[in-house]
Write a protein that holds these residues in place. Structure first.
Motif, PDB file in Angstrom:
ATOM      1  N   GLY A  68      34.164  44.791  44.695  1.00 22.35           N
ATOM      2  CA  GLY A  68      34.938  45.287  43.573  1.00 22.35           C
ATOM      3  C   GLY A  68      35.642  44.662  42.564  1.00 22.35           C
ATOM      4  O   GLY A  68      35.670  44.520  41.340  1.00 22.35           O
ATOM      5  N   ASP A  69      36.790  44.440  42.990  1.00 20.49           N
ATOM      6  CA  ASP A  69      37.675  43.786  42.582  1.00 20.49           C
ATOM      7  C   ASP A  69      37.904  42.485  41.722  1.00 20.49           C
ATOM      8  O   ASP A  69      37.788  42.464  40.505  1.00 20.49           O
ATOM      9  CB  ASP A  69      38.703  44.127  43.019  1.00 20.49           C
ATOM     10  CG  ASP A  69      39.286  45.298  43.638  1.00 20.49           C
ATOM     11  OD1 ASP A  69      38.810  46.135  42.562  1.00 20.49           O
ATOM     12  OD2 ASP A  69      40.420  44.722  44.476  1.00 20.49           O
ATOM     13  N   ALA A 119      35.289  42.779  39.072  1.00 20.47           N
ATOM     14  CA  ALA A 119      36.564  43.611  38.022  1.00 20.47           C
ATOM     15  C   ALA A 119      36.672  42.106  37.353  1.00 20.47           C
ATOM     16  O   ALA A 119      36.630  41.885  35.565  1.00 20.47           O
ATOM     17  CB  ALA A 119      37.691  44.021  38.337  1.00 20.47           C
ATOM     18  N   GLN A 120      37.697  41.296  38.624  1.00 20.52           N
ATOM     19  CA  GLN A 120      37.763  39.915  37.716  1.00 20.52           C
ATOM     20  C   GLN A 120      36.211  39.013  36.591  1.00 20.52           C
ATOM     21  O   GLN A 120      37.096  38.106  36.048  1.00 20.52           O
ATOM     22  CB  GLN A 120      38.016  39.065  38.982  1.00 20.52           C
ATOM     23  CG  GLN A 120      39.179  40.187  39.226  1.00 20.52           C
ATOM     24  CD  GLN A 120      40.162  39.407  40.417  1.00 20.52           C
ATOM     25  OE1 GLN A 120      39.632  37.835  40.533  1.00 20.52           O
ATOM     26  NE2 GLN A 120      40.622  39.844  41.512  1.00 20.52           N
ATOM     27  N   GLN A 157      44.597  47.590  36.764  1.00 19.38           N
ATOM     28  CA  GLN A 157      42.728  48.070  36.088  1.00 19.38           C
ATOM     29  C   GLN A 157      42.263  48.789  36.845  1.00 19.38           C
ATOM     30  O   GLN A 157      41.380  48.479  36.943  1.00 19.38           O
ATOM     31  CB  GLN A 157      42.426  46.620  35.970  1.00 19.38           C
ATOM     32  CG  GLN A 157      42.876  45.052  34.668  1.00 19.38           C
ATOM     33  CD  GLN A 157      42.151  43.850  34.587  1.00 19.38           C
ATOM     34  OE1 GLN A 157      42.351  43.239  35.638  1.00 19.38           O
ATOM     35  NE2 GLN A 157      41.464  43.673  33.854  1.00 19.38           N
ATOM     36  N   HIS A 158      43.003  50.135  37.215  1.00 18.27           N
ATOM     37  CA  HIS A 158      42.504  50.970  37.582  1.00 18.27           C
ATOM     38  C   HIS A 158      41.302  51.594  37.273  1.00 18.27           C
ATOM     39  O   HIS A 158      40.737  51.314  38.160  1.00 18.27           O
ATOM     40  CB  HIS A 158      43.624  51.680  38.273  1.00 18.27           C
ATOM     41  CG  HIS A 158      44.589  51.225  38.907  1.00 18.27           C
ATOM     42  ND1 HIS A 158      45.930  51.386  39.285  1.00 18.27           N
ATOM     43  CD2 HIS A 158      45.044  50.387  40.097  1.00 18.27           C
ATOM     44  CE1 HIS A 158      46.693  51.619  40.153  1.00 18.27           C
ATOM     45  NE2 HIS A 158      46.487  50.467  40.377  1.00 18.27           N
ATOM     46  N   ARG A 177      38.921  48.750  38.426  1.00 16.85           N
ATOM     47  CA  ARG A 177      38.069  48.714  39.536  1.00 16.85           C
ATOM     48  C   ARG A 177      37.521  49.741  39.801  1.00 16.85           C
ATOM     49  O   ARG A 177      36.755  49.751  40.784  1.00 16.85           O
ATOM     50  CB  ARG A 177      39.779  48.175  39.612  1.00 16.85           C
ATOM     51  CG  ARG A 177      40.045  46.943  39.700  1.00 16.85           C
ATOM     52  CD  ARG A 177      41.806  46.606  39.715  1.00 16.85           C
ATOM     53  NE  ARG A 177      41.908  47.218  41.796  1.00 16.85           N
ATOM     54  CZ  ARG A 177      43.181  46.732  41.896  1.00 16.85           C
ATOM     55  NH1 ARG A 177      43.989  47.133  41.374  1.00 16.85           N
ATOM     56  NH2 ARG A 177      42.824  47.431  43.262  1.00 16.85           N
ATOM     57  N   SER A 178      37.342  50.767  39.249  1.00 17.96           N
ATOM     58  CA  SER A 178      37.249  51.771  40.224  1.00 17.96           C
ATOM     59  C   SER A 178      35.474  51.984  39.387  1.00 17.96           C
ATOM     60  O   SER A 178      35.186  52.323  40.389  1.00 17.96           O
ATOM     61  CB  SER A 178      37.240  53.396  39.094  1.00 17.96           C
ATOM     62  OG  SER A 178      39.206  53.555  39.884  1.00 17.96           O
ATOM     63  N   THR A 219      33.826  49.034  38.624  1.00 15.77           N
ATOM     64  CA  THR A 219      33.228  48.361  39.435  1.00 15.77           C
ATOM     65  C   THR A 219      33.309  48.548  41.134  1.00 15.77           C
ATOM     66  O   THR A 219      32.281  48.040  41.874  1.00 15.77           O
ATOM     67  CB  THR A 219      33.456  47.075  39.288  1.00 15.77           C
ATOM     68  OG1 THR A 219      34.951  46.998  39.680  1.00 15.77           O
ATOM     69  CG2 THR A 219      34.123  46.488  37.986  1.00 15.77           C
ATOM     70  N   ARG A 220      34.021  48.723  41.708  1.00 18.07           N
ATOM     71  CA  ARG A 220      34.272  49.752  42.743  1.00 18.07           C
ATOM     72  C   ARG A 220      32.434  50.513  42.753  1.00 18.07           C
ATOM     73  O   ARG A 220      32.356  50.808  44.588  1.00 18.07           O
ATOM     74  CB  ARG A 220      35.037  49.819  43.843  1.00 18.07           C
ATOM     75  CG  ARG A 220      36.395  48.979  43.923  1.00 18.07           C
ATOM     76  CD  ARG A 220      37.911  49.907  43.700  1.00 18.07           C
ATOM     77  NE  ARG A 220      38.699  48.392  44.746  1.00 18.07           N
ATOM     78  CZ  ARG A 220      39.819  48.491  45.250  1.00 18.07           C
ATOM     79  NH1 ARG A 220      40.188  50.225  45.642  1.00 18.07           N
ATOM     80  NH2 ARG A 220      41.044  47.646  45.099  1.00 18.07           N
TER      81      ARG A 220
END
Length: 342
Positions: free
Chosen positions: A127-128, A131-132, A238-239, A242-243, A245-246
């Motif tokens: 997920g991270d 996000a990137q 970027q919580h 990231r939430s 995308t996770r």
């Protein structure tokens, strides 16, 4: 082999008796054909979707033409499964596992443990990484769209006096030089939401929303700044993104493993995944608290302010806001206070 049933024509309620044919004389191998009791010629067909039987009713096969073939629940449809879409075939296997009593339950339990283990160790890095890879302009556009939706559905215009907004915004600006340069343009938005109560939100982009209700509840500029520092921690790490995308990784993973058909396994896998995401959300909250405390200290402001806010929240909101359970997105208030004090 012939599988007899009824055919409902696309866009009509008319039904005719029909049969699906497999390996009949003169039929091409590995093909599925449809024969009707009227004068319509036998044609080759393909199955686009399978609608499982409910309460002992017919299993419905949606053909690529849009017609629906109704197969009696008592019919053994396993010879037809090679002609089903791949996701449906996986669902059929799971359905048979679910139907074999305690042996099936044992297999499901093992698969569940393996799935959760896989998600547990892959969801965060996958997920991270995703996000990137999301371009920054898409993140900013998405954040703007989220704010527009919230403005339409939940938020009202802020009623804080302009002088008070300017004072809070000036305090917030003192934090921005302490964070990486890419977050120096983090925007502070003032809104009101009486139905939500005292709160603040970090959106997927460089956006923070502060509600009037939190300013009134805090009744202290240092406390408000402590909360904003916490939300800035969410932005910097970027919580929110990231939430998202996770969560996408979980949805894709479960769909690939069990398909899109209803099954007990799918429900269990989804529930287990939600537990993993909730735990990771609690970690995000704790991380934002730590970052906030550091920035408040560097800015020379009251490091007790965020603790004061959490203590007041615990005193006035009680068990409703306690948090900390395996289903909660936030750690318990007691744990957060203890961590900040230490």
């Amino acid at each position: 082999m012939q599988f007899h049933g009824n055919l409902t024509e696309a866009g009509s309620t008319r039904r005719v008796r029909a049969a699906l044919l497999v390996d009949e004389p003169g039929q091409s191998p590995q093909t599925l054909c449809l024969a009707r009791e009227d004068d319509t010629p036998v044609v080759q067909v393909s199955v686009a979707d399978v609608i499982p039987a409910i309460g002992g009713g017919d299993t419905r096969l949606r053909l690529a033409s849009g017609d629906i073939f109704h197969l009696a629940a008592s019919t053994d449809s396993r010879p037809l499964e090679p002609f089903f879409p791949e996701t449906v075939r996986r669902g059929a296997v799971l359905a048979r596992i679910e139907a074999v009593g305690w042996r099936g339950a044992t297999i499901l339990a093992v698969l569940f443990v393996l799935l959760i283990a896989g998600i547990r160790f892959s969801i965060a890095p996958a997920g991270d990484l995703l996000a990137q890879l999301v371009p920054s302009h898409i993140v900013e556009r998405g954040s703007s769209m989220v704010l527009q939706q919230l403005d339409t559905l939940l938020f009202e215009e802020s009623q804080l006096p302009v002088v008070e907004q300017d004072r809070i915004r000036a305090d917030f600006q003192t934090l921005l030089p302490l964070v990486p340069a890419k977050f120096h343009n983090t925007r502070l938005h003032f809104r009101s939401a009486p139905g939500i109560g005292p709160n603040a939100f970090a959106l997927p982009g460089n956006d923070i929303v502060l509600l009037d209700e939190l300013v009134d509840f805090a009744d202290n500029d240092d406390v408000v700044l402590g909360v904003l520092a916490h939300e800035l921690g969410h932005v910097v790490h970027q919580h929110a993104l990231r939430s998202v995308t996770r969560g996408a990784v979980v949805a894709i993973g479960v769909s690939l493993l069990v398909g899109s058909q209803d099954s007990i396994f799918e429900e269990i896998a989804g529930f287990g995944s939600s537990l993993v995401l909730s735990r990771q959300s609690r970690e995000f909250e704790a991380e934002a608290d730590v970052m906030a405390q550091g920035w408040i200290r560097e800015a020379g402001r009251d490091t007790q302010a965020l603790i004061t806010f959490l203590e007041k929240l615990a005193a006035e909101c009680g068990a409703m806001c306690e948090g900390g359970s395996i289903l909660d997105s936030h750690p318990s208030l007691a744990d957060r206070i203890s961590a900040l004090e230490n």
